[in-house]
Scaffold this motif. Structure first.
Motif, PDB file in Angstrom:
ATOM      1  N   LEU A 339     -68.789  15.670 -14.667  1.00 32.36           N
ATOM      2  CA  LEU A 339     -70.009  15.208 -14.001  1.00 32.36           C
ATOM      3  C   LEU A 339     -70.992  14.560 -14.975  1.00 32.36           C
ATOM      4  O   LEU A 339     -71.790  13.695 -14.570  1.00 32.36           O
ATOM      5  N   MET A 340     -70.948  14.952 -16.254  1.00 29.41           N
ATOM      6  CA  MET A 340     -71.858  14.341 -17.216  1.00 29.41           C
ATOM      7  C   MET A 340     -71.479  12.892 -17.531  1.00 29.41           C
ATOM      8  O   MET A 340     -72.239  12.180 -18.201  1.00 29.41           O
ATOM      9  N   SER A 341     -70.334  12.456 -17.070  1.00 30.42           N
ATOM     10  CA  SER A 341     -69.971  11.047 -17.233  1.00 30.42           C
ATOM     11  C   SER A 341     -70.580  10.174 -16.139  1.00 30.42           C
ATOM     12  O   SER A 341     -70.580   8.944 -16.255  1.00 30.42           O
ATOM     13  N   THR A 419     -78.062   2.266 -22.590  1.00 31.91           N
ATOM     14  CA  THR A 419     -76.974   2.500 -21.639  1.00 31.91           C
ATOM     15  C   THR A 419     -75.791   3.184 -22.308  1.00 31.91           C
ATOM     16  O   THR A 419     -75.269   4.187 -21.813  1.00 31.91           O
ATOM     17  N   ALA A 420     -75.366   2.636 -23.462  1.00 30.48           N
ATOM     18  CA  ALA A 420     -74.236   3.229 -24.173  1.00 30.48           C
ATOM     19  C   ALA A 420     -74.560   4.615 -24.713  1.00 30.48           C
ATOM     20  O   ALA A 420     -73.658   5.427 -24.947  1.00 30.48           O
ATOM     21  N   ALA A 421     -75.851   4.919 -24.899  1.00 34.42           N
ATOM     22  CA  ALA A 421     -76.239   6.222 -25.432  1.00 34.42           C
ATOM     23  C   ALA A 421     -75.914   7.361 -24.481  1.00 34.42           C
ATOM     24  O   ALA A 421     -75.881   8.530 -24.902  1.00 34.42           O
ATOM     25  N   PHE A 422     -75.657   7.062 -23.210  1.00 40.80           N
ATOM     26  CA  PHE A 422     -75.273   8.121 -22.278  1.00 40.80           C
ATOM     27  C   PHE A 422     -73.894   8.697 -22.605  1.00 40.80           C
ATOM     28  O   PHE A 422     -73.472   9.675 -21.986  1.00 40.80           O
ATOM     29  N   VAL A 423     -73.211   8.085 -23.555  1.00 41.14           N
ATOM     30  CA  VAL A 423     -71.966   8.675 -24.051  1.00 41.14           C
ATOM     31  C   VAL A 423     -72.251  10.000 -24.755  1.00 41.14           C
ATOM     32  O   VAL A 423     -71.417  10.915 -24.752  1.00 41.14           O
ATOM     33  N   THR A 424     -73.437  10.128 -25.355  1.00 39.56           N
ATOM     34  CA  THR A 424     -73.769  11.312 -26.157  1.00 39.56           C
ATOM     35  C   THR A 424     -73.722  12.607 -25.340  1.00 39.56           C
ATOM     36  O   THR A 424     -73.041  13.561 -25.738  1.00 39.56           O
ATOM     37  N   PRO A 425     -74.424  12.732 -24.210  1.00 35.36           N
ATOM     38  CA  PRO A 425     -74.306  13.983 -23.439  1.00 35.36           C
ATOM     39  C   PRO A 425     -72.902  14.219 -22.896  1.00 35.36           C
ATOM     40  O   PRO A 425     -72.451  15.373 -22.827  1.00 35.36           O
ATOM     41  N   ALA A 426     -72.199  13.155 -22.517  1.00 28.99           N
ATOM     42  CA  ALA A 426     -70.827  13.335 -22.041  1.00 28.99           C
ATOM     43  C   ALA A 426     -69.934  13.861 -23.157  1.00 28.99           C
ATOM     44  O   ALA A 426     -69.097  14.755 -22.936  1.00 28.99           O
TER      45      ALA A 426
END
Length: 450
Positions: A339-341, A419-426
């Motif tokens: 879900l974090m993706s 936008t690409a920084a949302f990779v960090t929590p995933a």
């Protein structure tokens, strides 16, 4: 010659009740048996009396004596936990004109809390909640008031660090509440699961409402209003909570020599990774909202994540847990990683804050079940005499993860793109899943320590 009528023997009356609740009366008169049915009639127009539904899990939980009182005080004292940092940043930045100074002061308090928390909790285990929590809370409140006065009257910068570091004595009130539930429900795992779910939902609610209340107070009245109100709420709630002595777990005289709660080390690493999910998601969302020209809406969007977690926590507590917590945790971590993706996919596909908002709401629904299940394992694997210390170590691990996640998320937002920084929590969620998988392989037979 006809005989005159003589009175027969006295009538004997007996009543019975059938298995379906109907009532009948049997009367013997002379040589006749009369049966009368007094059960209610259903003629097709009137409705039959509905059966009383059994109380729900949360209603049964708070039917226990004293639970409502200590929960009310605890919630009142936990609400400021989401207020202090926001209030301090607004107060210091508004007075000194430096967000860097405000961030450094709050980071110092965060680090001091991580160091002092386990020691305060060890004293709670050894001497009891009321004897330790009250003086520790008073010290923390005095530190908050000292910070307020230093900012108000222009004291040197170093006094801000010293004053805010004193707030590190704030006891882990959420952990103490969970310890009370563990004591009261030690023989009822199902009810304890419901209690842990409620506590996690309460955490989410406090951290969702706290910043909103702090922002309202500091913006509507004066910059110090948020800190002042938070200090009053903390002291009042802690005193009400400590006054409920009937539900307080007894102190463990041998807690100082009990086995160390560091046996939950793999779980602590998992909590660090989970904290990194929270910290990075907060910073990355703010950076993304700022890039979209809606920085002021970042708080409301992040509140949706907390709302999703709160709702999922309450629902999870109402359900009966299927299987032991050791088997449920990998499923919860896998769900959280999946879900974090969603925020990453939503921002890449639509590049809109309106698309990010529902993605965060759904992503937050995996947080509470994961935290509840992991906290159940902490309670199982921590020695009974050091339960508060074990839970405080969990808070330290979460704070460490939040700090690391905030740094990584901020770096990614600056050097890659929001936008690409949302990779960090995933990626942090995947790391938590990997840590749990490695720990299960290394120690497949974890059992409770007494």
């Amino acid at each position: 010659m006809p005989q005159p009528n003589r009175p027969g023997p006295p009538a004997a009356t007996h009543g019975t009740r059938t298995a379906h609740g109907t009532r009948t009366a049997h009367t013997v008169t002379a040589d006749s048996l009369v049966t009368v049915d007094f059960s209610p009639r259903f003629d097709g127009h009137s409705r039959p009396r509905p059966r009383r539904r059994p109380p729900g899990p949360y209603r049964r939980l708070f039917a226990l004596p004293g639970t409502r009182a200590f929960t009310a005080g605890n919630l009142l004292a936990r609400l400021p936990m989401g207020m202090f940092s926001v209030s301090a940043v607004v107060m210091i930045a508004g007075s000194r004109g430096s967000y860097a100074l405000a961030g450094a002061v709050t980071a110092t308090g965060l680090a001091a809390t991580g160091l002092a928390g386990p020691w305060i909790a060890r004293l709670v285990d050894r001497y009891g909640q009321a004897r330790v929590a009250v003086p520790a809370t008073v010290t923390a409140v005095l530190g908050s008031l000292a910070l307020l006065l230093c900012v108000r009257f222009g004291a040197p910068d170093w006094t801000l660090f010293a004053a805010y570091a004193a707030t590190a004595t704030t006891p882990n009130l959420g952990g103490m509440s969970r310890a009370r539930w563990a004591h009261l429900l030690r023989d009822d795992p199902g009810a304890l699961h419901t209690a842990n779910s409620f506590e996690q939902a309460a955490d989410e609610l406090c951290f969702m409402l706290g910043p909103v209340l702090a922002a309202f107070l500091t913006g509507t009245f004066f910059p110090e209003a948020g800190t002042l109100v938070a200090a009053v709420l903390l002291l009042t709630g802690a005193l009400l909570f400590a006054a409920q002595r009937a539900t307080e777990p007894p102190p463990r005289a041998g807690s100082a020599t009990a086995r160390t709660p560091l046996r939950i080390g793999p779980l602590l690493v998992c909590f660090v990774a989970t904290g990194a999910v929270f910290g990075s998601m907060e910073v990355v969302t703010i950076a993304y909202a700022d890039g979209q020209g809606h920085r002021s809406a970042a708080g409301a969007v992040l509140a949706l994540q907390a709302a999703g977690s709160c709702a999922a926590g309450l629902l999870y507590g109402a359900l009966r847990p299927a299987g032991p917590a050791e088997r449920r945790l990998p499923v919860c971590l896998l769900s959280m990683a999946a879900l974090m993706s969603l925020p990453l996919l939503a921002t890449r596909a639509f590049d809109s804050l309106w698309a990010l908002a529902p993605a965060l709401l759904v992503a937050g629904m995996a947080t509470a079940p994961t935290m509840v299940t992991a906290m159940t394992l902490v309670q199982d694997r921590t020695p009974e005499g050091r339960l508060n210390e074990g839970m405080s170590l969990v808070v330290t691990a979460l704070l460490t993860g939040i700090a690391c996640g905030s740094a990584l998320g901020g770096w990614a937002a600056d050097h890659v793109s929001p936008t690409a920084a949302f990779v960090t929590p995933a990626a942090a969620a995947v790391a938590a899943l990997a840590v749990n998988a490695v720990s299960r392989i290394a120690s497949p037979n974890s059992r409770r320590t007494h």
